[in-house]
Design a protein around this motif. Structure first.
Motif, PDB file in Angstrom:
ATOM      1  N   GLY A  45       0.811  -1.212   0.000  1.00  0.00           N
ATOM      2  CA  GLY A  45       0.000   0.000   0.000  1.00  0.00           C
ATOM      3  C   GLY A  45       0.842   1.258   0.000  1.00  0.00           C
ATOM      4  O   GLY A  45       0.510   2.246  -0.668  1.00  0.00           O
ATOM      5  N   GLN A  49       0.815   3.853  -3.137  1.00  0.00           N
ATOM      6  CA  GLN A  49       0.483   5.266  -3.007  1.00  0.00           C
ATOM      7  C   GLN A  49       1.591   6.132  -3.604  1.00  0.00           C
ATOM      8  O   GLN A  49       1.312   7.142  -4.252  1.00  0.00           O
ATOM      9  N   GLN A  50       2.833   5.732  -3.411  1.00  0.00           N
ATOM     10  CA  GLN A  50       3.958   6.472  -3.987  1.00  0.00           C
ATOM     11  C   GLN A  50       3.927   6.436  -5.519  1.00  0.00           C
ATOM     12  O   GLN A  50       4.224   7.423  -6.173  1.00  0.00           O
ATOM     13  N   LYS A  52       1.253   5.854  -7.281  1.00  0.00           N
ATOM     14  CA  LYS A  52      -0.092   6.266  -7.704  1.00  0.00           C
ATOM     15  C   LYS A  52      -0.861   5.146  -8.411  1.00  0.00           C
ATOM     16  O   LYS A  52      -1.545   5.372  -9.398  1.00  0.00           O
ATOM     17  N   TRP A  54      -3.166   3.432  -6.818  1.00  0.00           N
ATOM     18  CA  TRP A  54      -4.522   3.721  -6.338  1.00  0.00           C
ATOM     19  C   TRP A  54      -4.446   4.865  -5.363  1.00  0.00           C
ATOM     20  O   TRP A  54      -3.382   5.294  -4.947  1.00  0.00           O
ATOM     21  N   TRP A  55      -5.614   5.357  -5.002  1.00  0.00           N
ATOM     22  CA  TRP A  55      -5.672   6.497  -4.103  1.00  0.00           C
ATOM     23  C   TRP A  55      -6.832   6.335  -3.140  1.00  0.00           C
ATOM     24  O   TRP A  55      -7.924   5.939  -3.537  1.00  0.00           O
ATOM     25  N   PHE A  56      -6.582   6.650  -1.876  1.00  0.00           N
ATOM     26  CA  PHE A  56      -7.628   6.695  -0.857  1.00  0.00           C
ATOM     27  C   PHE A  56      -7.869   8.159  -0.532  1.00  0.00           C
ATOM     28  O   PHE A  56      -6.946   8.882  -0.183  1.00  0.00           O
ATOM     29  N   TYR A  57      -9.121   8.581  -0.668  1.00  0.00           N
ATOM     30  CA  TYR A  57      -9.458   9.982  -0.469  1.00  0.00           C
ATOM     31  C   TYR A  57      -9.474  10.367   0.999  1.00  0.00           C
ATOM     32  O   TYR A  57      -9.250  11.518   1.341  1.00  0.00           O
ATOM     33  N   SER A  59      -8.768   8.976   5.290  1.00  0.00           N
ATOM     34  CA  SER A  59      -8.260   8.001   6.246  1.00  0.00           C
ATOM     35  C   SER A  59      -8.735   8.432   7.626  1.00  0.00           C
ATOM     36  O   SER A  59      -9.239   9.542   7.803  1.00  0.00           O
ATOM     37  N   LEU A  65      -2.065   5.494   6.094  1.00  0.00           N
ATOM     38  CA  LEU A  65      -2.542   4.975   4.810  1.00  0.00           C
ATOM     39  C   LEU A  65      -4.041   4.709   4.867  1.00  0.00           C
ATOM     40  O   LEU A  65      -4.543   4.135   5.835  1.00  0.00           O
ATOM     41  N   ALA A 118     -12.027   5.338  -2.326  1.00  0.00           N
ATOM     42  CA  ALA A 118     -10.788   4.894  -2.974  1.00  0.00           C
ATOM     43  C   ALA A 118     -11.036   4.714  -4.460  1.00  0.00           C
ATOM     44  O   ALA A 118     -12.163   4.489  -4.882  1.00  0.00           O
TER      45      ALA A 118
END
Length: 150
Positions: A45, A49-50, A52, A54-57, A59, A65, A118
């Motif tokens: 994860g 994220q680094q 890109k 996927w992306w979680f809008y 948390s 994360l 996400a």
């Protein structure tokens, strides 16, 4: 999903409500494989994220994360449930994982995107499915190694 932490909390808490029904023996037997894969998922994860993928809008906390609720909730507990009912029958394990992973990738992920929890960015759905497949093989292999060393 505007600042709705209740859904994120539900993602964590609801799977844990089923945890007592697994039984102490099953939890003790299968937690190493599930824990190994959960830790692997957290590292993945961070990389995702680094890069890109996927992306979680949202948390629960800043600088945590967005994958954490899915990892400590449905992934960890669900992994133990799947191992409980399929371990020792590898083909059944693969079929069950394929069904669960496909449900996540092709149905649940669409809903997560719609509610802005996400979404995939650089990764395609078939690539995510392949990653899930590889992780399921790693988790099963880890559990086999743990059992051989007991």
């Amino acid at each position: 999903m505007r600042n709705n932490k209740w859904l994120i909390l539900a993602i964590i808490i609801l799977p844990w409500l089923t945890f007592p029904f697994l039984g102490r023996k099953n939890i003790k037997h299968f937690w190493p494989g599930a824990l190994f894969m959960s830790l692997f998922l957290m590292v993945e994860g961070f990389v995702a994220q680094q890069r890109k993928w996927w992306w979680f809008y949202q948390s629960l906390k800043p600088n945590v994360l967005g994958l954490v609720p899915l990892t400590v909730g449905p992934f960890f507990v669900g992994s133990i449930w799947i191992l409980r009912y399929t371990y020792g029958r590898f083909w059944l394990y693969l079929v069950v994982n394929f069904i669960v992973d496909s449900f996540f990738v092709y149905i649940l992920l669409n809903w997560f995107t719609r509610i802005r929890y996400a979404s995939l960015i650089e990764m395609k759905k078939y690539q995510l499915s392949f990653c899930f497949f590889i992780k399921s093989l790693l988790m099963y292999g880890c559990q086999v190694l743990v059992d051989k060393n007991r």
